[in-house]
Design an enzyme around this catalytic site. Structure first.
Site, PDB file in Angstrom:
ATOM      1  N   PRO A  10       0.794  -1.234   0.000  1.00 24.26           N
ATOM      2  CA  PRO A  10       0.000   0.000   0.000  1.00 24.26           C
ATOM      3  C   PRO A  10       0.823   1.280   0.000  1.00 24.26           C
ATOM      4  O   PRO A  10       1.833   1.389   0.712  1.00 24.26           O
ATOM      5  CB  PRO A  10      -0.806  -0.103   1.298  1.00 24.26           C
ATOM      6  CG  PRO A  10      -0.920  -1.556   1.552  1.00 24.26           C
ATOM      7  CD  PRO A  10       0.353  -2.168   1.038  1.00 24.26           C
ATOM      8  N   ASN A  11       0.358   2.191  -0.810  1.00 29.56           N
ATOM      9  CA  ASN A  11       0.868   3.570  -0.897  1.00 29.56           C
ATOM     10  C   ASN A  11       2.193   3.698  -1.631  1.00 29.56           C
ATOM     11  O   ASN A  11       2.640   4.816  -1.895  1.00 29.56           O
ATOM     12  CB  ASN A  11       0.970   4.223   0.503  1.00 29.56           C
ATOM     13  CG  ASN A  11      -0.377   4.277   1.184  1.00 29.56           C
ATOM     14  OD1 ASN A  11      -1.328   4.804   0.612  1.00 29.56           O
ATOM     15  ND2 ASN A  11      -0.493   3.706   2.361  1.00 29.56           N
ATOM     16  N   ARG A  18       4.853  11.069  -2.212  1.00 32.61           N
ATOM     17  CA  ARG A  18       4.424  11.124  -0.809  1.00 32.61           C
ATOM     18  C   ARG A  18       5.645  11.244   0.107  1.00 32.61           C
ATOM     19  O   ARG A  18       6.626  10.520  -0.053  1.00 32.61           O
ATOM     20  CB  ARG A  18       3.578   9.888  -0.497  1.00 32.61           C
ATOM     21  CG  ARG A  18       4.169   8.945   0.464  1.00 32.61           C
ATOM     22  CD  ARG A  18       3.284   7.837   0.934  1.00 32.61           C
ATOM     23  NE  ARG A  18       4.032   6.606   0.879  1.00 32.61           N
ATOM     24  CZ  ARG A  18       4.053   5.700   1.840  1.00 32.61           C
ATOM     25  NH1 ARG A  18       3.289   5.832   2.893  1.00 32.61           N
ATOM     26  NH2 ARG A  18       4.790   4.631   1.719  1.00 32.61           N
ATOM     27  N   TYR A  23      10.730   9.063   2.002  1.00 30.80           N
ATOM     28  CA  TYR A  23      10.786   8.000   0.991  1.00 30.80           C
ATOM     29  C   TYR A  23      11.564   8.380  -0.267  1.00 30.80           C
ATOM     30  O   TYR A  23      11.738   7.539  -1.153  1.00 30.80           O
ATOM     31  CB  TYR A  23       9.364   7.553   0.626  1.00 30.80           C
ATOM     32  CG  TYR A  23       8.600   6.998   1.808  1.00 30.80           C
ATOM     33  CD1 TYR A  23       8.948   5.764   2.361  1.00 30.80           C
ATOM     34  CD2 TYR A  23       7.551   7.704   2.393  1.00 30.80           C
ATOM     35  CE1 TYR A  23       8.273   5.252   3.458  1.00 30.80           C
ATOM     36  CE2 TYR A  23       6.867   7.208   3.488  1.00 30.80           C
ATOM     37  CZ  TYR A  23       7.226   5.985   4.022  1.00 30.80           C
ATOM     38  OH  TYR A  23       6.566   5.472   5.103  1.00 30.80           O
ATOM     39  N   ASN A  73       8.393  -5.170  -0.433  1.00 28.87           N
ATOM     40  CA  ASN A  73       8.162  -4.097   0.533  1.00 28.87           C
ATOM     41  C   ASN A  73       6.654  -4.074   0.781  1.00 28.87           C
ATOM     42  O   ASN A  73       5.902  -3.551  -0.035  1.00 28.87           O
ATOM     43  CB  ASN A  73       8.632  -2.745   0.004  1.00 28.87           C
ATOM     44  CG  ASN A  73       8.434  -1.643   1.031  1.00 28.87           C
ATOM     45  OD1 ASN A  73       7.752  -1.836   2.035  1.00 28.87           O
ATOM     46  ND2 ASN A  73       9.012  -0.478   0.777  1.00 28.87           N
ATOM     47  N   ALA A  76       2.818  -0.646   4.945  1.00 29.10           N
ATOM     48  CA  ALA A  76       2.243  -0.735   6.291  1.00 29.10           C
ATOM     49  C   ALA A  76       1.783  -2.154   6.635  1.00 29.10           C
ATOM     50  O   ALA A  76       1.666  -2.499   7.823  1.00 29.10           O
ATOM     51  CB  ALA A  76       1.074   0.241   6.416  1.00 29.10           C
ATOM     52  N   GLU A  97      13.219  -8.711   2.294  1.00 24.50           N
ATOM     53  CA  GLU A  97      12.262  -7.697   2.775  1.00 24.50           C
ATOM     54  C   GLU A  97      12.936  -6.328   2.710  1.00 24.50           C
ATOM     55  O   GLU A  97      14.047  -6.163   3.236  1.00 24.50           O
ATOM     56  CB  GLU A  97      11.870  -8.035   4.219  1.00 24.50           C
ATOM     57  CG  GLU A  97      10.945  -7.012   4.860  1.00 24.50           C
ATOM     58  CD  GLU A  97      10.629  -7.373   6.317  1.00 24.50           C
ATOM     59  OE1 GLU A  97      11.049  -8.463   6.790  1.00 24.50           O
ATOM     60  OE2 GLU A  97       9.968  -6.558   6.979  1.00 24.50           O
ATOM     61  N   HIS A  99      12.554  -2.121   3.341  1.00 18.54           N
ATOM     62  CA  HIS A  99      11.889  -0.894   3.796  1.00 18.54           C
ATOM     63  C   HIS A  99      12.773   0.262   3.356  1.00 18.54           C
ATOM     64  O   HIS A  99      13.980   0.255   3.643  1.00 18.54           O
ATOM     65  CB  HIS A  99      11.723  -0.881   5.319  1.00 18.54           C
ATOM     66  CG  HIS A  99      11.000  -2.085   5.822  1.00 18.54           C
ATOM     67  ND1 HIS A  99       9.648  -2.243   5.698  1.00 18.54           N
ATOM     68  CD2 HIS A  99      11.468  -3.214   6.399  1.00 18.54           C
ATOM     69  CE1 HIS A  99       9.302  -3.411   6.194  1.00 18.54           C
ATOM     70  NE2 HIS A  99      10.383  -4.029   6.629  1.00 18.54           N
ATOM     71  N   ARG A 106      11.708   5.135  13.519  1.00 18.28           N
ATOM     72  CA  ARG A 106      10.429   5.836  13.379  1.00 18.28           C
ATOM     73  C   ARG A 106       9.483   5.458  14.530  1.00 18.28           C
ATOM     74  O   ARG A 106       9.925   5.011  15.574  1.00 18.28           O
ATOM     75  CB  ARG A 106       9.851   5.539  11.989  1.00 18.28           C
ATOM     76  CG  ARG A 106      10.790   6.024  10.865  1.00 18.28           C
ATOM     77  CD  ARG A 106      10.226   5.749   9.499  1.00 18.28           C
ATOM     78  NE  ARG A 106       8.990   6.507   9.281  1.00 18.28           N
ATOM     79  CZ  ARG A 106       8.165   6.286   8.263  1.00 18.28           C
ATOM     80  NH1 ARG A 106       8.445   5.330   7.367  1.00 18.28           N
ATOM     81  NH2 ARG A 106       7.068   6.997   8.127  1.00 18.28           N
TER      82      ARG A 106
HETATM   83  C1  DHK Z   1       6.759   1.934   3.757  1.00 14.87           C
HETATM   84  C2  DHK Z   1       5.541   2.243   4.285  1.00 14.87           C
HETATM   85  O1  DHK Z   1       4.530   2.574   3.501  1.00 14.87           O
HETATM   86  C3  DHK Z   1       5.327   2.279   5.743  1.00 14.87           C
HETATM   87  O2  DHK Z   1       4.005   1.952   6.087  1.00 14.87           O
HETATM   88  C4  DHK Z   1       6.305   1.399   6.483  1.00 14.87           C
HETATM   89  C5  DHK Z   1       7.868   1.422   4.582  1.00 14.87           C
HETATM   90  C6  DHK Z   1       7.718   1.700   6.046  1.00 14.87           C
HETATM   91  C7  DHK Z   1       9.217   1.792   4.000  1.00 14.87           C
HETATM   92  O3  DHK Z   1      10.064   2.349   4.698  1.00 14.87           O
HETATM   93  O4  DHK Z   1       9.434   1.492   2.826  1.00 14.87           O
HETATM   94  O5  DHK Z   1       6.150   1.603   7.866  1.00 14.87           O
END
Ligand code: DHK
Length: 145
Positions: A10-11, A18, A23, A73, A76, A97, A99, A106
């Site tokens: 997601p996202n 964002r 990020y 990845n 969330a 994995e 991130h 965080r």
């Molecule tokens: C990405 C997200 O969208 C968050 O919800 C995670 C992760 C961290 C990242 O660091 O890529 O908590």
């Protein structure tokens, strides 16, 4: 053809737009291009993103049949999804994995990832380079076989 699955949750479709302070400014398309450029001849990358947990579970099931390894990845869903953990536990190959941010620096709710109980490696805080590091590692594992 050996295929690496690159799964994003997601996202992450909003990568580059964002919270760029967290990020970065690279987009998911940039990530996919950079990862694809690492592949030796004869290898393929299946790059997929969904905001839906069940869709990611379905792609992991698909990977059971076709993937040499998974870079994931879960966004969330890392912190909530036993379903993704269970699906990865049903996959036999290597799992990386990723991130983008250092989740341990965080909020406390980001410190635990269910997926880490299955992952062969966990990369956090390398920015989008973490995806490339994960692909490099998968390729080195595959070549060592
Ligand atoms: C990405 C997200 O969208 C968050 O919800 C995670 C992760 C961290 C990242 O660091 O890529 O908590």
């Amino acid at each position: 053809m050996p295929t690496i699955y690159l799964l994003n949750g997601p996202n992450l479709n909003l990568l580059g737009q964002r919270q760029p302070d967290i990020y970065g400014r690279e987009t998911l398309a940039d990530v996919e291009t950079a990862c694809r450029a690492l592949l030796p001849d004869g290898w393929d990358l299946r790059a997929l993103q969904s905001n839906w947990e069940g869709q990611i579970v379905d792609w992991i099931h698909e990977a059971r049949e076709t993937a040499a390894g998974i870079v994931i990845n879960p966004g969330a869903l890392s912190h909530t999804s036993i379903a993704i953990l269970d699906a990865l536990n049903a996959f036999d190959g290597p799992v990386m994995e990723v991130h983008i941010s250092n989740i341990h620096k965080r909020e406390a709710f980001r410190h635990h990832s269910y997926v880490s109980a299955r992952a062969d490696a966990v990369i956090a805080g390398l920015g989008t380079y973490g995806y490339e590091a994960a692909v490099r590692r998968l390729l080195s594992l595959a070549r060592a076989d």
